[in-house]
Design a protein around this motif. Sequence first.
Motif, PDB file in Angstrom:
ATOM      1  N   THR A 242     -63.979   5.994 -69.018  1.00  0.00           N
ATOM      2  CA  THR A 242     -65.306   6.357 -68.515  1.00  0.00           C
ATOM      3  C   THR A 242     -66.394   5.560 -69.217  1.00  0.00           C
ATOM      4  N   ARG A 243     -66.228   5.283 -70.497  1.00  0.00           N
ATOM      5  CA  ARG A 243     -67.205   4.443 -71.193  1.00  0.00           C
ATOM      6  C   ARG A 243     -67.228   3.045 -70.592  1.00  0.00           C
ATOM      7  N   HIS A 244     -66.062   2.506 -70.310  1.00  0.00           N
ATOM      8  CA  HIS A 244     -65.990   1.181 -69.678  1.00  0.00           C
ATOM      9  C   HIS A 244     -66.645   1.208 -68.301  1.00  0.00           C
ATOM     10  N   TRP A 245     -66.379   2.258 -67.553  1.00  0.00           N
ATOM     11  CA  TRP A 245     -66.973   2.418 -66.226  1.00  0.00           C
ATOM     12  C   TRP A 245     -68.492   2.486 -66.316  1.00  0.00           C
ATOM     13  N   ALA A 246     -68.984   3.214 -67.303  1.00  0.00           N
ATOM     14  CA  ALA A 246     -70.432   3.360 -67.461  1.00  0.00           C
ATOM     15  C   ALA A 246     -71.091   2.042 -67.860  1.00  0.00           C
ATOM     16  N   LEU A 247     -70.425   1.253 -68.692  1.00  0.00           N
ATOM     17  CA  LEU A 247     -70.997  -0.021 -69.124  1.00  0.00           C
ATOM     18  C   LEU A 247     -71.203  -0.977 -67.956  1.00  0.00           C
ATOM     19  N   GLU A 248     -70.410  -0.833 -66.923  1.00  0.00           N
ATOM     20  CA  GLU A 248     -70.565  -1.682 -65.739  1.00  0.00           C
ATOM     21  C   GLU A 248     -71.639  -1.153 -64.792  1.00  0.00           C
ATOM     22  N   ARG A 249     -72.215   0.001 -65.128  1.00  0.00           N
ATOM     23  CA  ARG A 249     -73.217   0.631 -64.255  1.00  0.00           C
ATOM     24  C   ARG A 249     -74.451   1.077 -65.043  1.00  0.00           C
ATOM     25  N   LEU A 250     -74.811   0.322 -66.066  1.00  0.00           N
ATOM     26  CA  LEU A 250     -75.947   0.709 -66.887  1.00  0.00           C
ATOM     27  C   LEU A 250     -77.248   0.741 -66.106  1.00  0.00           C
ATOM     28  N   ASP A 251     -77.310  -0.005 -64.987  1.00  0.00           N
ATOM     29  CA  ASP A 251     -78.539  -0.031 -64.196  1.00  0.00           C
ATOM     30  C   ASP A 251     -78.699   1.223 -63.348  1.00  0.00           C
ATOM     31  N   GLU A 252     -77.668   2.062 -63.316  1.00  0.00           N
ATOM     32  CA  GLU A 252     -77.736   3.286 -62.517  1.00  0.00           C
ATOM     33  C   GLU A 252     -78.153   4.470 -63.394  1.00  0.00           C
ATOM     34  N   PRO A 253     -78.820   5.465 -62.809  1.00  0.00           N
ATOM     35  CA  PRO A 253     -79.255   6.646 -63.583  1.00  0.00           C
ATOM     36  C   PRO A 253     -78.093   7.613 -63.819  1.00  0.00           C
ATOM     37  N   LEU A 254     -77.168   7.229 -64.662  1.00  0.00           N
ATOM     38  CA  LEU A 254     -75.966   8.022 -64.893  1.00  0.00           C
ATOM     39  C   LEU A 254     -76.296   9.357 -65.549  1.00  0.00           C
ATOM     40  N   ARG A 290     -77.834   0.669 -73.533  1.00  0.00           N
ATOM     41  CA  ARG A 290     -78.924   0.078 -72.747  1.00  0.00           C
ATOM     42  C   ARG A 290     -79.835  -0.768 -73.627  1.00  0.00           C
ATOM     43  N   VAL A 291     -80.076  -0.319 -74.839  1.00  0.00           N
ATOM     44  CA  VAL A 291     -80.891  -1.104 -75.769  1.00  0.00           C
ATOM     45  C   VAL A 291     -80.174  -2.397 -76.151  1.00  0.00           C
ATOM     46  N   VAL A 292     -78.867  -2.311 -76.398  1.00  0.00           N
ATOM     47  CA  VAL A 292     -78.087  -3.511 -76.736  1.00  0.00           C
ATOM     48  C   VAL A 292     -78.160  -4.529 -75.599  1.00  0.00           C
ATOM     49  N   ARG A 293     -77.966  -4.060 -74.363  1.00  0.00           N
ATOM     50  CA  ARG A 293     -78.027  -4.957 -73.212  1.00  0.00           C
ATOM     51  C   ARG A 293     -79.437  -5.523 -73.022  1.00  0.00           C
ATOM     52  N   ALA A 294     -80.448  -4.708 -73.252  1.00  0.00           N
ATOM     53  CA  ALA A 294     -81.826  -5.186 -73.127  1.00  0.00           C
ATOM     54  C   ALA A 294     -82.104  -6.287 -74.145  1.00  0.00           C
ATOM     55  N   ARG A 295     -81.610  -6.127 -75.362  1.00  0.00           N
ATOM     56  CA  ARG A 295     -81.808  -7.152 -76.384  1.00  0.00           C
ATOM     57  C   ARG A 295     -81.158  -8.462 -75.964  1.00  0.00           C
ATOM     58  N   GLN A 296     -79.972  -8.382 -75.381  1.00  0.00           N
ATOM     59  CA  GLN A 296     -79.302  -9.595 -74.917  1.00  0.00           C
ATOM     60  C   GLN A 296     -80.126 -10.297 -73.843  1.00  0.00           C
ATOM     61  N   ASP A 306     -90.335  -5.241 -67.291  1.00  0.00           N
ATOM     62  CA  ASP A 306     -90.034  -4.234 -66.268  1.00  0.00           C
ATOM     63  C   ASP A 306     -88.725  -4.550 -65.541  1.00  0.00           C
ATOM     64  N   GLN A 307     -88.458  -5.827 -65.306  1.00  0.00           N
ATOM     65  CA  GLN A 307     -87.208  -6.206 -64.654  1.00  0.00           C
ATOM     66  C   GLN A 307     -86.009  -5.897 -65.548  1.00  0.00           C
ATOM     67  N   ILE A 308     -86.140  -6.198 -66.827  1.00  0.00           N
ATOM     68  CA  ILE A 308     -85.051  -5.904 -67.762  1.00  0.00           C
ATOM     69  C   ILE A 308     -84.814  -4.405 -67.837  1.00  0.00           C
ATOM     70  N   ALA A 309     -85.904  -3.640 -67.833  1.00  0.00           N
ATOM     71  CA  ALA A 309     -85.762  -2.182 -67.858  1.00  0.00           C
ATOM     72  C   ALA A 309     -84.920  -1.714 -66.683  1.00  0.00           C
ATOM     73  N   GLY A 310     -85.175  -2.255 -65.499  1.00  0.00           N
ATOM     74  CA  GLY A 310     -84.395  -1.880 -64.331  1.00  0.00           C
ATOM     75  C   GLY A 310     -82.954  -2.321 -64.429  1.00  0.00           C
ATOM     76  N   GLU A 311     -82.717  -3.499 -65.021  1.00  0.00           N
ATOM     77  CA  GLU A 311     -81.361  -4.035 -65.143  1.00  0.00           C
ATOM     78  C   GLU A 311     -80.498  -3.173 -66.054  1.00  0.00           C
ATOM     79  N   VAL A 312     -81.113  -2.529 -67.042  1.00  0.00           N
ATOM     80  CA  VAL A 312     -80.321  -1.779 -68.024  1.00  0.00           C
ATOM     81  C   VAL A 312     -80.413  -0.268 -67.847  1.00  0.00           C
ATOM     82  N   GLY A 313     -81.149   0.182 -66.841  1.00  0.00           N
ATOM     83  CA  GLY A 313     -81.149   1.609 -66.542  1.00  0.00           C
ATOM     84  C   GLY A 313     -82.285   2.430 -67.106  1.00  0.00           C
ATOM     85  N   PHE A 314     -83.300   1.775 -67.685  1.00  0.00           N
ATOM     86  CA  PHE A 314     -84.486   2.520 -68.098  1.00  0.00           C
ATOM     87  C   PHE A 314     -85.435   2.602 -66.907  1.00  0.00           C
TER      88      PHE A 314
END
Length: 345
Positions: A242-254, A290-296, A306-314
């Motif tokens: 489930t963690r792996h599944w979530a990492l592939e969907r960080l842009d979604e409001p899980l 999400r913070v880790v992905r945003a930093r990348q 704002d675009q990065i926020a959307g990409e990582v799920g904020f």
Amino acid sequence: MQTRTYCGARPVHAERTGESGRPDLPGYEGHVERVVVLALDGVYPFELGIPNRVFGSAEGRYEVLTCTVDGRPVRSDSDFSITVEHGPEVLRTADTVVIPPFALTDLRTDLPEAVADALRSIRPDTRIVSICTGAFVLAAAGMLVGRRATTHWQLAGLFRQMFPDVDLDADVLFVDEGSLLTSAGAASGVDVCLHLVRKDHGSELANRVARSCVVPPWRDGGQAQYIEQPVPGPTATSTAATRHWALERLDEPLTLAELADHARMSLRTFARRFNDEVGMSPGRWLIQQRVVRARQLLESSDLAVDQIAGEVGFATGASLRQHLHAAIGVSPQAYRRTFQTDRRP
């Protein structure tokens, strides 16, 4: 002529020493950070080698030297002694000093005079890092008074008893207090060294170093996941998929319900098992990822905040700013300026 061996499949090449006394390394023209590792009597060999393995794989950004308080060999906690090339004089030239752990029988609230003298020779602007019981040395030297720190979870009670004026957090893998960093036991030394590579040169280099050393670039959770606890029954389901599944969907409001449903567990069971495995709640873990992905993305792309926020799920750029500041104390713009202008080939 000295040589530097990179862990993994990197080639061995000769170092050329420039006028500064620092090595001039092929392919890198920036400042070479000098890391000095102080081996104390009873040192643990595994942790002693971590700084050289990690920093030595950072494509020429660091030079690693090992010393003792008197330049003489020290006994390890194994059945052999260790001979080093340097004495305490190299501590005066260090940009970063690392103190690996040493045998528990040598723990004390005061420092041997030779150790105290060695620490006093370190320049005030030097970054100091401890691994495991190395935190006891920093505490005995008075460096951690009123500061947050960590050490191995099994030693937390003893540490608090010996140094009640230190804010000990035994749940984390490492603590970054700016010029002072402390890490937990054994492999957390890898975590804190990779953190410094990431902090100094960005996630892309840290990820390459991690791949070269065949270690994860970032471990989820803290020490809580390693504290002794009942082993799950043979039918117990892990949350790893489930963690792996979530990492592939960080842009979604899980939601927690969606995560639990994917894991085919009740909300309560999923939350409990997730915390047991990762050392934190699912919600906190999602924010961290999400913070880790945003930093990348801030480092490697020109996307707007704002675009990065959307990409990582904020939900908004403001939300990203809030969480990034809570995690590392800077704004997205400041973080991007630091790492995009300081990125080197």
